[in-house]
Write an enzyme that holds these catalytic residues in place. Structure first.
Site, PDB file in Angstrom:
ATOM      1  N   SER A 147       9.008 -26.694  38.197  1.00 41.87           N
ATOM      2  CA  SER A 147       8.344 -25.554  38.829  1.00 41.87           C
ATOM      3  C   SER A 147       9.247 -24.985  39.929  1.00 41.87           C
ATOM      4  O   SER A 147      10.384 -24.625  39.649  1.00 41.87           O
ATOM      5  CB  SER A 147       6.980 -25.990  39.369  1.00 41.87           C
ATOM      6  OG  SER A 147       6.163 -24.881  39.650  1.00 41.87           O
ATOM      7  N   ASP A 302       1.563 -24.042  29.059  1.00 38.48           N
ATOM      8  CA  ASP A 302       2.012 -23.614  30.388  1.00 38.48           C
ATOM      9  C   ASP A 302       1.879 -22.097  30.471  1.00 38.48           C
ATOM     10  O   ASP A 302       2.651 -21.355  29.862  1.00 38.48           O
ATOM     11  CB  ASP A 302       3.460 -24.042  30.628  1.00 38.48           C
ATOM     12  CG  ASP A 302       3.905 -23.844  32.069  1.00 38.48           C
ATOM     13  OD1 ASP A 302       3.288 -23.030  32.780  1.00 38.48           O
ATOM     14  OD2 ASP A 302       4.876 -24.503  32.481  1.00 38.48           O
ATOM     15  N   HIS A 331       1.094 -26.573  32.616  1.00 36.99           N
ATOM     16  CA  HIS A 331       2.203 -26.564  33.574  1.00 36.99           C
ATOM     17  C   HIS A 331       2.364 -27.906  34.282  1.00 36.99           C
ATOM     18  O   HIS A 331       3.484 -28.367  34.520  1.00 36.99           O
ATOM     19  CB  HIS A 331       1.972 -25.453  34.600  1.00 36.99           C
ATOM     20  CG  HIS A 331       3.047 -25.368  35.630  1.00 36.99           C
ATOM     21  ND1 HIS A 331       4.358 -25.085  35.311  1.00 36.99           N
ATOM     22  CD2 HIS A 331       3.015 -25.529  36.980  1.00 36.99           C
ATOM     23  CE1 HIS A 331       5.091 -25.082  36.418  1.00 36.99           C
ATOM     24  NE2 HIS A 331       4.302 -25.356  37.435  1.00 36.99           N
TER      25      HIS A 331
END
Length: 350
Positions: A147, A302, A331
């Site tokens: 991320s 995601d 995610h």
């Protein structure tokens, strides 16, 4: 700082000063500090780990309080602390010991709050590079992150292409999509429109119900519909509340205990502006400039960092591989189920 370790190797939690630092914006601070965790044999190759939005430097943690990548990092884990030393910094602009909006402005004697300089992902990487230099580390074996941590890994490979041998980029795209910016905008507006926010001069997070809403919004995007269905199945808690409602309320309350709202806003803005193609003639051109061996990971469901865009990126670097992980976690898949995908990190490291 002495803690019981999840491994038998020394674990250090410290703060290091990198002195004066100039941001991309041109603003300068006279003394910037980064907090970090370091674990593993001190003479072993270094792996730099970069954390996500509400993460911190405690990637490994202790037996009492395991870190956010405990299980992926540790003795005989995919990132094996018998073979590597692992360093994780709290990002510049963070709120767990590194210089950020909650830090004291030496010119006023008060917290910077919204007067802190604008932070970019590239600023974070430059600050970490300075900190590694101060620690006497001239190169690293690999940089890994998911991320926001993956965004940092992208930039590490372009800003310091000779500094690492390998890059592991998880659940991150070469730029943040409009869809991702949209959800970040909702979260930021929820915080800023809270009457108690007071343009960043709130007395404490506890007053900020808008921060709770921002976190709830984020949690809906981090997980997937199938996961929510399996976990909650429209079940009720006490009274008329659904389990999913109680879960989101809990997440909203929890974030206020461990994160600073101003820092959250600064990091959201850094993510919004993440684009490896900025100033490099577009992301596709930038993607061809990597020199390190590069490995990307995408996770099913995601919403924010789709497999399709990560695959598009992965065809451009000269030395790259891509892995797609089937999961209901969406995610957040990069934070769980290490047994599904950690083997590929171990394989490429070894």
């Amino acid at each position: 700082m002495s803690l019981r370790n999840p491994t038998s190797h020394p674990r250090t939690i410290k703060t290091i000063s990198i002195g004066s630092f100039t941001f991309e914006s041109g603003e300068q601070l006279p003394n910037v500090e980064l907090a970090y965790e370091r674990c593993g044999p001190t003479d072993a190759p270094v792996i730099l780990v970069c954390h996500a939005l509400t993460g911190n430097q405690l990637a490994i943690g202790s037996e009492e309080e395991p870190g956010w990548w405990a299980g992926l990092i540790g003795e005989d884990c995919p990132i094996d602390t018998n073979r590597y030393q692992v360093i994780t910094f709290n990002v510049l602009g963070g709120c767990h010991g590194s210089t950020g909006p909650a830090s004291i402005d030496p010119n006023t004697g008060k917290a910077f709050r919204q007067n802190f300089p604008k932070v970019t992902v590239r600023d974070m990487v430059h600050a970490q590079h300075s900190a590694l230099q101060s620690l006497g580390i001239k190169e690293v074996q690999a940089v890994a992150g998911g991320s926001l941590g993956g965004m940092q890994a992208y930039e590490w490979g372009l800003l310091y292409p000779e500094y690492m041998k390998k890059l592991f980029i998880l659940a991150a795209t070469p730029y943040l999509s409009d869809y991702g910016i949209a959800f970040n905008h909702i979260g930021a507006r929820a915080i800023k429109c809270d009457p108690n926010f007071q343009e960043g001069n709130y007395e404490s997070n506890e007053q900020l119900h808008g921060f709770e809403i921002a976190r709830m919004t984020g949690m809906v995007t981090y997980r997937s519909g199938p996961l929510f269905e399996k976990r909650f199945d429209r079940s009720h808690k006490a009274g008329d509340a659904y389990e999913i409602q109680s879960y989101l309320d809990y997440q909203g309350d929890k974030i206020k205990e461990r994160f600073d709202a101003n820092s959250y806003l600064y990091l959201l803005d850094a993510m919004n502006n993440h684009d490896i193609g900025r100033g490099r003639d577009g992301w596709e051109n930038a993607a061809k400039q990597y020199k390190a061996e590069l490995h990307t990971f995408s996770f099913e469901h995601d919403l924010l960092y789709p497999d399709s865009l990560i695959r598009q990126f992965a065809i451009h670097p000269e030395k790259s591989s891509h892995y797609h992980i089937p999961t209901d976690y969406g995610h957040d898949g990069f934070l769980v189920e290490f047994e599904r995908w950690g083997k590929w990190i171990k394989e490429k490291l070894d």
